[in-house]
Write an enzyme that holds these catalytic residues in place. Sequence first.
Site, PDB file in Angstrom:
ATOM      1  N   HIS A 175      47.825  53.478  53.289  1.00 22.03           N
ATOM      2  CA  HIS A 175      48.015  52.078  52.619  1.00 22.03           C
ATOM      3  C   HIS A 175      48.966  51.517  52.890  1.00 22.03           C
ATOM      4  O   HIS A 175      50.232  52.286  53.562  1.00 22.03           O
ATOM      5  CB  HIS A 175      47.554  52.221  51.433  1.00 22.03           C
ATOM      6  CG  HIS A 175      47.163  50.976  50.649  1.00 22.03           C
ATOM      7  ND1 HIS A 175      46.562  50.385  50.036  1.00 22.03           N
ATOM      8  CD2 HIS A 175      48.348  50.249  50.215  1.00 22.03           C
ATOM      9  CE1 HIS A 175      46.612  48.389  49.607  1.00 22.03           C
ATOM     10  NE2 HIS A 175      47.751  48.502  49.341  1.00 22.03           N
ATOM     11  N   SER A 223      46.169  44.203  50.940  1.00 18.14           N
ATOM     12  CA  SER A 223      46.722  44.605  49.549  1.00 18.14           C
ATOM     13  C   SER A 223      45.381  43.629  48.912  1.00 18.14           C
ATOM     14  O   SER A 223      45.033  43.214  48.561  1.00 18.14           O
ATOM     15  CB  SER A 223      48.017  45.186  49.262  1.00 18.14           C
ATOM     16  OG  SER A 223      47.546  46.555  48.511  1.00 18.14           O
ATOM     17  N   ASP A 277      44.157  55.639  53.018  1.00 14.15           N
ATOM     18  CA  ASP A 277      44.021  53.963  51.998  1.00 14.15           C
ATOM     19  C   ASP A 277      43.327  55.257  50.617  1.00 14.15           C
ATOM     20  O   ASP A 277      42.114  54.739  50.801  1.00 14.15           O
ATOM     21  CB  ASP A 277      44.020  53.104  52.163  1.00 14.15           C
ATOM     22  CG  ASP A 277      44.099  51.694  51.526  1.00 14.15           C
ATOM     23  OD1 ASP A 277      44.499  52.891  50.542  1.00 14.15           O
ATOM     24  OD2 ASP A 277      43.814  51.366  51.473  1.00 14.15           O
TER      25      ASP A 277
END
Length: 410
Positions: free
Chosen positions: A380, A196, A350
């Site tokens: 995610h 991320s 995601d």
Amino acid sequence: MGVLLALLVAAGVFFCVSFVGVGLWVLYTHFTTADIPAGISHPKKLRVCHCIFLLLVAWGKIFEKLRICSMPRFVRFMHDLLPLKEDPDVVVTDLLFGTIPVKLYQPKTSSCTLRPGVVLYHGGGGIIGSLKTHHKICCRLSKESDSVVLSVGYRMSPQSKFPTPVRDSIAATIHFLKSLQTYGVDPARVVVCGDSAGGGIAAIVCQKLMDKPDLPKIRAQILLYTVIELLDLKLPSFQENQNVPLLTHDFIYYCWFCYLDISPSWKNVVMERGHLPAQVWEKYRKWLGSENIPERFKKKAYRQASPAPLNEGAYLETEHILDLMCSPLIAEDEVISRLPEACIVSCEYDILRDHSLLYKKRLEDLGVSVTWHHMEDGFHGVLNTLDMGCLQFPCSTRILNAMVRFLKGL
């Protein structure tokens, strides 16, 4: 005495009612807004994970309203309460690189050769996440790949805004690169890694350190469902997966405004892409345009729209998103073409999926070798369910295995 007892009883009742009320609000919010795609392998697990996250955020916002602490700080405090599980095969050492806390993970077994080194930057949108949230990932990665792993505890928002997290990460990485011999690391096999926002930091570190003749070269980069640009929040995956846990449309905007120190009042302008001039969109369209994303990733929900007219006020407050320490995707070809090989992991469900796809294309178009893994049932943050018992998703193990294979192949 009776008055005091009555007050205690009243406080207890109020707390219980508040706790139940917040819990009911979380359940209502989840079931009315969350989108759990049919392709998710264990939908009930995802619902539980999302409700836990929403509960932490809800209480964090209450504490913020009461001026006790900020929401991100409350969430960090709560997720760091969980005890760390020791691995008998890994030696974990807490260190300080200057003022930056780091954790060093080394396989306990002796080795007659130098090991690969992995510098890991945790995710969390620049506002949550910590050395503790990624402890189990680092332990497994160190043990299974026989690598020395350094996890960086960079400062975060709201106390430390952009670019502090990136600067901390660069400083810690330089310190590590200058100390490889101390930790038994092969200078020819140093890898940066992140998930991320941490993946974005890894990409930035690669770019910033590539022309440092006094430092060992970064051998490779591992980027897991990465944030690679902060210009465009209207890509196909942002529209298709906007309400899919664990990273939703609303939370990504919260992170965006908090990390970049931008007023949330510009949200509608940013959503309509009116925060940047037309010439900026035109300049970067060759790298940001949806035509760079394979057609199979553009579902019926996707609607391509032209940017709204420029809002000068929004542009003045948001123009730092054009800094390469925010958006490494828009670096010039001369920079991207000299980057080390990459292992990129994207997840179908995601909201940031298209960031990985865009960066993959940029790298490959300029001759950089890319190993790509796409998790058809991924979402995610799924890697953080690793070793979470009944809440673990099979996808997390596949991602870890992909990372281990890549490292062993260097």
